[in-house]
Design a protein around this motif. Structure first.
Motif, mmCIF file in Angstrom:
data_model
loop_
_atom_site.group_PDB
_atom_site.id
_atom_site.type_symbol
_atom_site.label_atom_id
_atom_site.label_comp_id
_atom_site.label_asym_id
_atom_site.label_seq_id
_atom_site.Cartn_x
_atom_site.Cartn_y
_atom_site.Cartn_z
ATOM 1 N N LEU A 34 0.741 -0.728 -0.211
ATOM 2 C CA LEU A 34 -0.004 -0.255 -0.075
ATOM 3 C C LEU A 34 1.121 1.050 0.301
ATOM 4 N N CYS A 47 -2.700 10.190 3.948
ATOM 5 C CA CYS A 47 -3.994 9.737 3.835
ATOM 6 C C CYS A 47 -3.462 8.165 4.733
ATOM 7 N N LEU A 50 -2.920 3.086 0.611
ATOM 8 C CA LEU A 50 -3.873 3.491 0.815
ATOM 9 C C LEU A 50 -3.326 1.977 -0.884
ATOM 10 N N GLU A 51 -4.487 1.459 -1.748
ATOM 11 C CA GLU A 51 -4.289 0.538 -3.037
ATOM 12 C C GLU A 51 -3.478 1.533 -4.236
ATOM 13 N N ASP A 53 -4.518 2.116 -7.308
ATOM 14 C CA ASP A 53 -5.600 2.940 -7.578
ATOM 15 C C ASP A 53 -6.020 4.066 -6.849
ATOM 16 N N ALA A 54 -6.892 3.786 -5.761
ATOM 17 C CA ALA A 54 -6.988 4.595 -4.727
ATOM 18 C C ALA A 54 -5.637 5.657 -4.304
ATOM 19 N N PHE A 55 -4.861 5.626 -4.230
ATOM 20 C CA PHE A 55 -3.310 6.388 -3.814
ATOM 21 C C PHE A 55 -3.216 7.217 -5.590
ATOM 22 N N ALA A 57 -5.352 8.588 -7.485
ATOM 23 C CA ALA A 57 -6.176 9.482 -7.410
ATOM 24 C C ALA A 57 -6.350 10.698 -6.263
ATOM 25 N N PHE A 58 -5.887 10.387 -5.167
ATOM 26 C CA PHE A 58 -5.793 10.508 -4.273
ATOM 27 C C PHE A 58 -4.751 12.216 -4.510
#
Length: 86
Positions: A34, A47, A50-51, A53-55, A57-58
């Motif tokens: 992660l 944050c 995160l995975e 894709d989520a990272f 996007a963040f």
């Protein structure tokens, strides 16, 4: 394929550094694979881990956004779409 994963995350981080002008942003990866972001190495994370894709996007959502480039052909196409609606 862990190399490609971290390359995508580091590219997002480089874009954030360029947009914001803050070269101190730092990314770290946990043992679980992660990612998390901090304002400088050793600072508290901005944050939760995160995975990928989520990272990405963040990180893409942080800082000032670059305006989308629009060509004159895009503008003409948009006008045609508006005109042809019934």
């Amino acid at each position: 394929m862990p190399g490609a994963r971290s390359t995508r995350a580091s590219a997002a981080l480089d874009r954030l550094k360029a947009r914001s002008g803050n070269a101190g942003y730092s990314m770290a990866r946990t043992g679980d694979g992660l990612f998390f972001l901090s304002e400088k190495p050793g600072a508290p994370p901005l944050c939760a881990p995160l995975e990928l894709d989520a990272f990405v996007a963040f990180v893409n959502g942080l800082g000032p956004q670059t305006p989308r480039r629009v060509s004159k052909l895009d503008v003409a196409f948009e006008k045609q779409l508006v005109r042809k609606k019934p």
